[in-house]
Design an enzyme around this catalytic site. Structure first.
Site, PDB file in Angstrom:
ATOM      1  N   HIS A 137       0.845  -1.188   0.000  1.00  0.00           N
ATOM      2  CA  HIS A 137       0.000   0.000   0.000  1.00  0.00           C
ATOM      3  C   HIS A 137       0.886   1.246   0.000  1.00  0.00           C
ATOM      4  CE1 HIS A 137      -4.020  -1.698   0.449  1.00  0.00           C
ATOM      5  NE2 HIS A 137      -3.475  -2.642   1.201  1.00  0.00           N
ATOM      6  N   SER A 154      -3.120   5.015   6.806  1.00  0.00           N
ATOM      7  CA  SER A 154      -4.262   5.524   6.059  1.00  0.00           C
ATOM      8  C   SER A 154      -4.680   6.888   6.607  1.00  0.00           C
ATOM      9  CB  SER A 154      -5.427   4.539   6.162  1.00  0.00           C
ATOM     10  OG  SER A 154      -6.556   5.013   5.466  1.00  0.00           O
ATOM     11  N   LYS A 158      -1.039  10.665   1.855  1.00  0.00           N
ATOM     12  CA  LYS A 158      -0.196  10.168   0.766  1.00  0.00           C
ATOM     13  C   LYS A 158      -0.728  10.621  -0.592  1.00  0.00           C
ATOM     14  CE  LYS A 158      -0.716   5.853   1.939  1.00  0.00           C
ATOM     15  NZ  LYS A 158      -1.529   6.026   3.166  1.00  0.00           N
ATOM     16  N   ASP A 176      -2.477   3.936  -4.191  1.00  0.00           N
ATOM     17  CA  ASP A 176      -3.136   3.037  -3.237  1.00  0.00           C
ATOM     18  C   ASP A 176      -2.459   1.679  -3.129  1.00  0.00           C
ATOM     19  OD1 ASP A 176      -5.115   2.428  -1.297  1.00  0.00           O
ATOM     20  OD2 ASP A 176      -6.137   1.193  -2.791  1.00  0.00           O
ATOM     21  N   GLU A 202      -7.819   8.252  -5.382  1.00  0.00           N
ATOM     22  CA  GLU A 202      -8.932   8.480  -4.461  1.00  0.00           C
ATOM     23  C   GLU A 202      -8.550   9.603  -3.504  1.00  0.00           C
ATOM     24  OE1 GLU A 202     -11.263   6.396  -0.715  1.00  0.00           O
ATOM     25  OE2 GLU A 202      -9.678   5.311  -1.773  1.00  0.00           O
ATOM     26  N   ARG A 243      17.820  15.760  12.254  1.00  0.00           N
ATOM     27  CA  ARG A 243      17.787  17.146  11.793  1.00  0.00           C
ATOM     28  C   ARG A 243      18.998  17.500  10.944  1.00  0.00           C
ATOM     29  NH1 ARG A 243      16.130  20.975  16.755  1.00  0.00           N
ATOM     30  NH2 ARG A 243      15.923  22.407  14.983  1.00  0.00           N
TER      31      ARG A 243
END
Length: 319
Positions: A137, A154, A158, A176, A202, A243
């Protein structure tokens, strides 16, 4: 052989002249075999599961056998379940050979390519077909020529990040669900799982959008090598994030190590610009320039210079 894509068939320039019923024969091994030893009558360790490649040498020896009426080795060769036989250099095998091959339903193919070129192209095609594959995914995009796999939980953003990158002129490969294949043991090639719904995204609150129709064919790619993985995660105040960039993280996909960058997400951070910078920085690393290490060496050099000058000055020195 029927499962080859049209592009792959065109690159091999294959033409079936006999054994059409065997075109659905399974090919289970990506290696090739030159049947010189088999034609000479040596049948120990026969690599019968491989594609049999006949070049000029094998063809000349085959003609000699047929002229002498020595059909035994040829007939015995076709008792094995050969996937197919390919003749290079545009050579058409003798009718007697085709007659001997017909009962076995072994396809006899001809190509105009040389043996070397055919071997290279076949190995490339078969390597792609037999490459180990996994589906992950995420979103795969190409940014300044660098393939970036955007991963994360989720709802972390993204697809929205990828959409902004596309708006800025970069290209989408898959959204996806990304199918990843390990080619040649060290290259990860990503593509969409389903071609029929590929290059759709989506977006929560907006729905399904067609990137090709909205942004044109220049905004998409069919496949791309994955050269970096970017992990998006919610900002964790208790976690110490790098950093300086001197800590090189890696993740493993199909036993291949890929550079990993962890990017914390919170309001006010422009993630697409950060990904663009990460892509350009990765290109610099591949060219031999490591910004963080150069900066670190410059600081150390400056500290050494100050330490060397310190004994020659006193705090109360005036000028």
């Amino acid at each position: 052989m029927l499962k080859l894509d049209l592009k792959e068939r065109d690159s091999l320039d294959l033409r079936c002249i006999a054994g059409h019923h065997g075109l659905a024969n399974p090919i289970t091994i990506s290696d090739l075999n030159r049947p010189g030893l088999v034609l000479s009558g040596f049948f120990d360790f026969v690599a019968y599961r491989r594609i049999q490649l006949f070049g000029r040498g094998e063809h000349a020896y085959l003609l000699a056998l047929l002229e002498q009426g020595r059909y035994g080795a040829i007939e015995k060769m076709f008792t094995f379940d050969l996937p197919c036989c390919i003749f290079s250099h545009g050579i058409t095998p003798p009718e007697k050979f085709l007659h001997l091959a017909e009962p076995s339903s072994c396809p006899i193919l001809v190509t105009r390519l040389t043996s070397s070129e055919l071997s290279l192209r076949l190995m490339r095609v078969l390597s792609n077909i037999f490459a180990p594959t996994i589906a992950l995914h995420g979103v795969l995009v190409e940014v300044y020529g660098v393939g970036i796999l955007i991963s994360g939980d989720s709802g972390v953003g993204k697809s929205e990040t990828a959409l902004e990158l596309i708006e800025r002129g970069h290209r989408l490969v898959a959204d996806d669900l990304v199918e990843i294949s390990c080619v040649n043991g060290n290259s990860l090639i990503g593509r969409g799982v389903h071609k029929s719904i590929g290059h759709h995204m989506e977006i929560r609150g907006l729905g399904i959008i067609n990137i090709t129709q909205l942004y044109g064919v220049g905004s998409i790619r069919e496949r791309k090598e994955i050269q970096m993985v970017v992990q998006l995660e919610e900002w964790n105040s208790s976690k110490a994030y790098d950093r300086l960039g001197t800590q090189e993280l890696n993740t493993t996909i199909l036993d291949v190590s890929v550079p990993l960058i962890e990017i914390p997400v919170r309001p006010g951070r422009n993630i697409p610009i950060i990904l663009e910078t990460a892509a350009m920085n990765e290109r610099l690393k591949r060219m031999g320039y490591f910004s963080a290490k150069e900066f670190n060496q410059s600081v150390l050099k400056l500290m050494e210079q100050n330490a060397a000058h310190a004994p020659y000055y006193r705090p109360d020195d005036t000028y």
